[in-house]
Enzyme design. Structure first.
Site, PDB file in Angstrom:
ATOM      1  N   HIS A 195      60.919   0.971  12.177  1.00  0.00           N
ATOM      2  CA  HIS A 195      61.834   1.762  13.017  1.00  0.00           C
ATOM      3  C   HIS A 195      62.839   2.518  12.128  1.00  0.00           C
ATOM      4  O   HIS A 195      63.149   3.684  12.357  1.00  0.00           O
ATOM      5  CB  HIS A 195      62.626   0.862  13.980  1.00  0.00           C
ATOM      6  N   CYS A 248      51.734  -1.374  24.196  1.00  0.00           N
ATOM      7  CA  CYS A 248      51.859   0.100  24.073  1.00  0.00           C
ATOM      8  C   CYS A 248      52.492   0.683  25.323  1.00  0.00           C
ATOM      9  O   CYS A 248      52.852   1.853  25.320  1.00  0.00           O
ATOM     10  CB  CYS A 248      50.495   0.760  23.918  1.00  0.00           C
ATOM     11  N   CYS A 277      47.769  -1.684  28.326  1.00  0.00           N
ATOM     12  CA  CYS A 277      48.314  -2.526  27.250  1.00  0.00           C
ATOM     13  C   CYS A 277      49.828  -2.551  27.393  1.00  0.00           C
ATOM     14  O   CYS A 277      50.471  -1.499  27.284  1.00  0.00           O
ATOM     15  CB  CYS A 277      47.917  -1.993  25.875  1.00  0.00           C
ATOM     16  N   HIS A 333      62.972  -3.322  12.820  1.00  0.00           N
ATOM     17  CA  HIS A 333      62.402  -3.642  11.506  1.00  0.00           C
ATOM     18  C   HIS A 333      62.327  -2.352  10.680  1.00  0.00           C
ATOM     19  O   HIS A 333      62.712  -1.279  11.166  1.00  0.00           O
ATOM     20  CB  HIS A 333      61.049  -4.359  11.623  1.00  0.00           C
ATOM     21  N   LYS A 387      56.688  -6.470  14.752  1.00  0.00           N
ATOM     22  CA  LYS A 387      57.293  -7.754  15.080  1.00  0.00           C
ATOM     23  C   LYS A 387      56.283  -8.637  15.804  1.00  0.00           C
ATOM     24  O   LYS A 387      56.207  -9.834  15.571  1.00  0.00           O
ATOM     25  CB  LYS A 387      58.527  -7.548  15.959  1.00  0.00           C
ATOM     26  N   HIS A 446      47.635  -3.549  19.041  1.00  0.00           N
ATOM     27  CA  HIS A 446      48.281  -4.856  19.137  1.00  0.00           C
ATOM     28  C   HIS A 446      47.318  -6.027  18.963  1.00  0.00           C
ATOM     29  O   HIS A 446      47.763  -7.181  18.915  1.00  0.00           O
ATOM     30  CB  HIS A 446      49.016  -4.979  20.472  1.00  0.00           C
ATOM     31  N   CYS A 471      43.490  -4.207  22.754  1.00  0.00           N
ATOM     32  CA  CYS A 471      44.165  -2.986  22.312  1.00  0.00           C
ATOM     33  C   CYS A 471      44.066  -2.953  20.789  1.00  0.00           C
ATOM     34  O   CYS A 471      44.416  -3.937  20.128  1.00  0.00           O
ATOM     35  CB  CYS A 471      45.631  -3.021  22.733  1.00  0.00           C
ATOM     36  N   LYS A 485      49.537  -1.941  10.662  1.00  0.00           N
ATOM     37  CA  LYS A 485      50.867  -1.463  11.021  1.00  0.00           C
ATOM     38  C   LYS A 485      51.843  -2.639  11.073  1.00  0.00           C
ATOM     39  O   LYS A 485      51.570  -3.640  11.729  1.00  0.00           O
ATOM     40  CB  LYS A 485      50.793  -0.796  12.397  1.00  0.00           C
TER      41      LYS A 485
END
Ligand code: MSP
Length: 525
Positions: free
Chosen positions: A26, A135, A132, A23, A312, A156, A153, A309
């Site tokens: 990145h 991560c 996690c 995405h 996806k 996430h 987490c 953040k």
């Protein structure tokens, strides 16, 4: 004996998890790396630019299983159909692409690990604590948030899992003091300042030894002396930066020579989410092996959606093609580095991108190029007149190059691009003030008119070179329209240190109208 090759400027991006397609978060990191390495190449330096994919671990393994696909097939398919084509589409000029499932990587990881074991840096222990999978990180209770009685987490927003395993441990704690000394004494080693402060305060706390193997699944590199365990995915992944350039190979071998030319890395570019891995664990691994540590870790901010953040897993990922289909690749490469200070978070908005596209790229830059070509055609039959000069433009250009170079080398992309675009504005102002269309009406002012056109063409020559690392396709088109390939050679061979030398385009160059550099945007539905 032939002289040793010059040390290359070696820059890496993180290697990306291949649980899904890329995405724009990145792409943000990789484009920044591409712009910086192109800039350094344009400074005449030898450069090595590495990117790649992180293919082991539970996160990738579970996604493959959910798709009823063996993990190796899953990663092969995604790398070939999504990741590599994405970087090609964004015009990324990486010198190498490492995959952690390649033998060149796995063998060197095993050899490195065995070396640490033999030198007493690794011991058997038991790990019990939260993990996690998003991560791929062992968490401390203080890292987690509690929601409805569940430990989540914070990155996430997903529950952590409890790991209870006999594992191999790396004596990370032994390196807290030397690392702390390094970051206190050397501000360049970790940037920006906020990232360095975060690392220093982490190292001032209690640093625990790190579990570096897992025993409950097998998608990873086997621990060489205990093949019931696989290497912890981060320990495996961090090593890519060194395995890709020949870590541990004989000095006289191909790999050994490459290592001597590249190591230590000059910059590891990372998102701020993975700063600790790069600024604490990775240099500790290298110190344990007696190897030099990277010169700089730079942690940039996040692209946010709705204040969080972009990711996806939260279904907020935007594919780069959604943006490039509309704005083109070069505008994409330009926008994020221009709009967001590198190191800060930023939100993507279609409105802001459209506004900048129109005002900065289409109006300021694209129009200047098309106006010049049109005027040289109309007033000089398409042939560049005799060289001229303008003291003010030359002075502004010299300070622009100095400022842009200092900013780019300090990874201040916004500052660098701003300096260049300010020069572009200045040139537009010059054309407006000189009014060549008025001069053209007076035959007595022919020399003055020609001077204005020559100075504008020279300014565009400089702009093309300075913007080439950011927008290579567009600048190549502009370069061709200035006839510069024939007269002064390829744009990639133009050195930043010579950009401000005035008078490089020779009289008689054929100036051609090119395709519109930044076409008017179609109204989006
Ligand atoms: N595989 C690890 C890195 C191993 S490096 C030895 C990993 N991969 S990742 O695919 O999850 O993310 C890698 C990087 O992508 C982040 O550090 C960051 O550079 C970039 N980004 C991912 N999402 C991002 C945003 N929303 N915004 C900006 N960058 C982001 O972590």
């Amino acid at each position: 004996m032939s002289p040793a090759k010059e040390k290359a400027f070696y820059l890496t991006t993180p290697i990306y998890y291949v649980n899904d397609a890329p995405h724009i978060g990145h792409a943000y990191t990789t484009v920044a790396g591409d712009v910086l390495t192109r800039w350094h190449r344009q400074r005449g330096e030898s450069v090595w630019f590495l990117t790649g994919t992180d293919e082991h671990g539970q996160k990738v393994m579970r996604t493959a299983a959910q798709n009823n696909t063996p993990p190796q097939d899953w990663v092969d398919r995604l790398v070939e159909t999504a990741w590599k084509p994405n970087w090609r589409a964004l015009n990324i000029a990486n010198d190498d692409f490492i995959r952690t499932t390649e033998v060149r990587h796995t063998e060197r990881v095993q050899r490195f690990l065995q070396g640490l074991k033999d030198s007493g840096h690794i011991y058997a222990g038991k790990y019990e604590g939260p993990y996690c999978v998003g991560c791929e990180e062992f968490k401390l209770d203080g890292d987690l948030i509690i929601s409805n009685g569940e430990k989540l987490c914070p990155v996430h927003s997903k529950p952590v899992e409890l790991v209870n395993e006999n594992n191999w441990f790396f004596r990370l704690s032994e390196f807290a003091a030397p690392l702390l000394a390094r970051y206190r004494e050397n501000p360049e080693a970790c940037q920006p300042e906020s990232a360095r402060n975060e690392v220093i305060s982490f190292l001032e706390g209690t640093v625990q030894d790190l579990s570096i193997s897992r025993s409950t699944f097998d998608w990873g590199i086997p621990v060489p002396w205990d093949t019931d365990q696989v290497v912890y995915v981060w320990f495996d992944a961090l090593l890519n930066y060194a395995t890709a350039v020949g870590l541990g190979d004989e000095p006289t071998s191909e790999g050994g020579k490459k290592f001597a030319q590249t190591w230590p890395a000059d910059v590891h570019l990372v998102g701020k989410d993975i700063l600790r891995f790069h600024a604490v664990i990775w240099p500790a691994m290298l110190m344990a092996a007696g190897l030099p540590v990277p010169k700089k870790v730079f942690a940039h901010g996040w692209l946010l959606v709705g204040g969080e953040k972009m990711s996806k897993s939260k279904l907020t990922g935007i594919a780069p093609s959604e943006i490039t289909d509309h704005f083109g690749v070069d505008a994409f490469r330009y926008y994020f580095l221009r709009a967001i200070p590198f190191g800060s978070d930023g939100s993507f908005s279609w409105e802001d991108m459209s506004a900048r596209y129109t005002s900065e790229l289409a109006n300021d830059f694209g129009n200047l190029a098309s106006r010049l070509a049109a005027m040289v055609e109309k007033y000089c039959g398409g042939v560049l007149p005799l060289p001229s000069s303008d003291a003010e433009l030359q002075t502004v250009l010299s300070s622009t190059v100095e400022k842009a170079d200092a900013s780019m080398c300090a990874l201040d992309f916004q500052g660098g691009i701003n300096a260049i675009m300010d020069f572009c504005k200045r040139v537009n102002g010059y054309v407006t003030e000189k009014e060549p269309w008025v001069l053209a009406k007076d035959p007595g002012k022919k020399a003055e008119l020609e001077g204005v056109l020559y100075n504008t063409a020279e300014s565009l020559r400089a702009l093309a070179v300075l913007l080439n690392p950011v927008m290579p396709q567009t600048c190549e088109i502009l370069w061709q329209s200035l006839g510069a390939n024939e007269s002064i050679g390829s744009i990639n061979d133009q050195s930043i240190s010579k950009v401000a030398t005035w008078g490089q385009l020779p009289a008689g160059s054929i100036i051609q109208k090119s395709a519109v550099l930044f076409p008017r945007l179609e109204a989006s539905e």
